[in-house]
Write an enzyme that holds these catalytic residues in place. Structure first.
Site, PDB file in Angstrom:
ATOM      1  N   SER A   2     -50.931 -67.989 -66.594  1.00 60.04           N
ATOM      2  CA  SER A   2     -50.528 -67.517 -67.933  1.00 60.04           C
ATOM      3  C   SER A   2     -49.319 -66.671 -67.739  1.00 60.04           C
ATOM      4  O   SER A   2     -48.380 -66.754 -69.012  1.00 60.04           O
ATOM      5  CB  SER A   2     -51.666 -66.744 -68.574  1.00 60.04           C
ATOM      6  OG  SER A   2     -51.522 -66.172 -69.668  1.00 60.04           O
ATOM      7  N   SER A   5     -52.283 -67.174 -75.732  1.00 61.19           N
ATOM      8  CA  SER A   5     -53.048 -65.845 -75.322  1.00 61.19           C
ATOM      9  C   SER A   5     -52.935 -65.547 -73.844  1.00 61.19           C
ATOM     10  O   SER A   5     -53.456 -66.407 -73.062  1.00 61.19           O
ATOM     11  CB  SER A   5     -54.367 -66.034 -75.930  1.00 61.19           C
ATOM     12  OG  SER A   5     -54.925 -64.692 -75.846  1.00 61.19           O
ATOM     13  N   GLU A   6     -52.696 -64.557 -73.603  1.00 63.79           N
ATOM     14  CA  GLU A   6     -52.338 -64.094 -72.043  1.00 63.79           C
ATOM     15  C   GLU A   6     -53.784 -64.101 -71.086  1.00 63.79           C
ATOM     16  O   GLU A   6     -53.428 -64.403 -69.904  1.00 63.79           O
ATOM     17  CB  GLU A   6     -52.048 -62.532 -72.041  1.00 63.79           C
ATOM     18  CG  GLU A   6     -53.211 -61.534 -72.627  1.00 63.79           C
ATOM     19  CD  GLU A   6     -52.592 -60.250 -72.995  1.00 63.79           C
ATOM     20  OE1 GLU A   6     -51.465 -60.295 -73.632  1.00 63.79           O
ATOM     21  OE2 GLU A   6     -53.347 -59.353 -72.923  1.00 63.79           O
ATOM     22  N   ASN A   7     -54.809 -64.062 -71.591  1.00 63.75           N
ATOM     23  CA  ASN A   7     -56.240 -64.256 -70.775  1.00 63.75           C
ATOM     24  C   ASN A   7     -56.391 -65.756 -70.620  1.00 63.75           C
ATOM     25  O   ASN A   7     -57.420 -65.972 -70.021  1.00 63.75           O
ATOM     26  CB  ASN A   7     -57.344 -63.839 -71.708  1.00 63.75           C
ATOM     27  CG  ASN A   7     -57.439 -64.301 -73.135  1.00 63.75           C
ATOM     28  OD1 ASN A   7     -56.510 -64.563 -73.829  1.00 63.75           O
ATOM     29  ND2 ASN A   7     -58.792 -64.579 -73.241  1.00 63.75           N
TER      30      ASN A   7
END
Lengths: 228, 212, 228, 212
Positions: free
Chosen positions: A104, A62-64
């Site tokens: 990320s 997940s990008e976060n």
């Protein structure tokens, strides 16, 4: 708005014959090989992880800032500091890890993610994708979608084949602002699975009860079917 | 709040609520301000600031979900300018600013409206957009633990933008659930080295502190 | 090689009147305020930390990934995984931390380091610095010197005023390849402490027994002394 | 060593001995090779490789100390090309390659011989050198601990170039003092996420393993 003329209530009436949202997600899941690292967008894509069998090792990024994201177990209490890109509480599996935003996106932009599965408002014949808009129906914003769509090794779109009112979403050209140009590899819709090769698209499979003629009628560019 | 002035650019960490410096933002609301430029991944936690007329521009990647009707109206009513930047470009441009680099060469946004008015550079036959560095006068960040030199450690997905914002800002203020003695943050487990942090405040309401 | 003519055995004979290497380092140390973060190069600069009193908090950064570097205590066993930029075993003080190379140079290039103290082969009037060479006397390589010299907020050079054979090191123009252009703020030599302002240099202090005339004779550009 | 081919570019982590993949390099020496391009911060640990004629070029920032007379002679005798890059540019260009960026915009090297043959870009009135990304076919890195997904953690100053090299290379092989079960490397304490690592080997001689 030329594509308004392409409304096709006939297909909507036969919705029980096409794939459901869960079936679309399951079909996507069945095509993900063991060992792949996958970034999942909002919409139908969020349903994909639950259809990956436990014995198949697929890592969700997940990008976060998490690799190895899993659903929160029924006994686990949510941690406000541990969320996915949709801000939902999640958990991390053994072997997962956390990192900050720039690393990320190094993963995402740098081609280290095997697959992105995203939703879309429109897809063009050339593989352009539009999945946000700034008009009165503004949906969110760009978020990490441009990076994901441009950066992953394979980009699959999971979406309904047309809008709620039957407008085409697969078009010669997108009318919404583009998220990324020339990046879509496959589309998994309620009616069909389609694969792109340059400007050519072919049908990998059709949902039960959907005919080639029906699929062609709701698709704004030519699609080829093996042997027809 | 002695670092705050009207018309400055404030970078505010967090992704949704995770790693979001809630108490610093709350103090900012109480202080009252004009013409702030806010840099943050989302806009949804700035509704009070916007309604009070403190904000002139928000630089973000994802302002709000489709359901945020009131926020949308607040932004329009207050005449706040929304500047959208793809999330990876946003984080990398902050990092570039903090790293003394002249910008970011990226293909993200090529062929889209995000390429508008951008310089394009060709490197070994491939075109890239030049995205200028994104600096801030002030950054607010949130940590699980901090020491008096400003070393920070986070838990879970709370790191997110906090490192690059601390790097990019001229002055960085961190709030922390726990302020600990020097040496209690392991040198191997420091997510934001203190060199990027100028002041640390202890959270009054360390609501989300967990065993750690 | 015009500066060969500038050899000055007179100063070398009076070396006991000038500052020693340790005294140069001590003088540099006495000018470093509490709270500064400092990057230290090889040569005389490596002597600086031991002259910082314990009560003054100065953090030493090393480009290979450590902030808060301290000398290894007499009872501590060296760890091959914990070294400084000169590959010597070191230790970390409480409140120090480790990081990888790209973040280390973000600190250096991004202006987060208050001070760099480096050695030099040559310094020009415009503040150019040369501290490596590729000829038969090749000394190391560029390493992190170009980044340090370009990136730190203040750059001080600690070195002997001339070469072993009395050649000028402070010159109108450097003849060796430059490490960085227009970056030197101060020079701490065995004879004097000099400060640069654009192309103008003034003497902050002279070593005991060194006259202004002597300092001028071994410096390849004009230096000003308050009141003379 | 099945990843090794003649004439490939191998990025090798470490700064001096810290974080240096000694056993992988030793295996490379035994295998025998031609025309390798080595990317590493230093050159001093490649004397055997150079003497065996395996190396055609070394890209580094600091090849060797002034006292390394024999290494200098080896490099000259073997006709090895030395390409010097400032250390911060070296690490950032590796990171750029691993991050899908088109290069690095830096002022380091401006006005010096390092600017030779470089494209210059002006961003908002300031000139920057364009340093192209630095990719590798293979990276060798060293870790204290590794798991089977390739997550790595280091101790002390052993991180150095190991992250950016793992990012930059098409294939990365890590040697580790300890190979542990999944989950034994804390998700908060993973220095190199496994996504950047393709294979892990256990060190035979974990000479420098310490309480950790």
């Amino acid at each position: 708005m030329q594509w308004f003329s392409a409304m096709m209530p006939g297909i909507r009436r036969n919705i029980d014959l096409a794939w459901t949202r869960n079936e679309i997600a399951a079909r996507v899941a069945s095509d993900i090989p063991s060992g792949w690292v996958v970034n999942i967008g909002v919409g139908i894509p969020t349903l994909v992880p639950e259809f990956i069998p436990n014995e198949r090792e697929v890592l969700f990024q997940s990008e976060n800032g998490i690799l190895g994201m899993v659903e929160l177990g029924p006994q686990e209490s949510p941690d406000p500091e541990l969320v996915d890109a949709g801000k939902r509480p999640i958990a991390v599996r053994p072997g997962g890890c956390f990192f900050e935003s720039s690393l990320s996106f190094s993963m995402i932009r740098g081609g280290h993610i095997d697959l992105g599965v995203v939703g879309a408002l429109q897809i063009s014949r050339a593989g352009d994708i539009a999945n946000w808009r700034t008009d009165e129906k503004m949906i969110g914003g760009i978020g990490g979608a441009a990076d994901v769509c441009s950066g992953v090794r394979n980009l699959w779109v999971a979406m309904l084949h047309t809008t709620d009112i039957g407008e085409h979403k697969l078009l010669e050209k997108c009318s919404y602002p583009l998220t990324a140009a020339g990046v879509v590899d496959r589309v998994y819709s309620d009616l069909a699975v389609l694969e792109r090769n340059g400007d050519d698209w072919h049908v990998i499979s059709l949902a039960p009860g959907v005919t080639v003629a029906q699929a062609r009628r709701v698709t704004g560019f030519p699609i080829e079917v093996e042997g027809r | 709040m002695s670092y705050v002035r009207d018309a400055i650019t404030i970078a505010i960490g967090g992704f949704g609520g995770a790693g979001f410096p809630e108490e610093l933002v709350s103090a900012l609301e109480k202080r009252g301000c004009r013409d702030l430029v806010i840099v943050s991944n989302n806009a949804s936690r700035f509704e009070n600031l916007i309604n009070s007329g403190a904000v002139s521009r928000i630089i973000c990647s994802f302002p709000f979900g489709g359901a945020s009707v009131t926020l949308r109206k607040s932004i329009e009513d207050a005449g706040v300018e929304l500047q959208l930047i793809p999330q990876g470009t946003l984080s990398e441009c902050l990092r570039a600013a903090g790293s003394g680099l002249g910008g970011v060469l990226t293909r993200v946004g090529l062929g889209t409206s995000f390429a508008k008015d951008h310089q394009v550079v060709n490197v070994d036959g491939t075109d890239f957009l030049v995205e200028p560095p994104l600096t801030a006068d002030l950054a607010f960040v949130h940590a699980e633990r901090a020491d008096r030199w400003g070393n920070l450690s986070m838990r879970g997905t709370a790191r997110n933008f906090n490192l690059v914002m601390a790097m990019a800002a001229a002055t960085t203020v961190a709030e922390a659930n726990q302020v600990v003695e020097l040496g209690q943050i392991s040198p191997d487990r420091c997510d934001v080295p203190g060199i990027f942090v100028d002041a640390v405040v202890q959270c009054n309401d360390a609501r989300d502190s967990k065993e750690y």
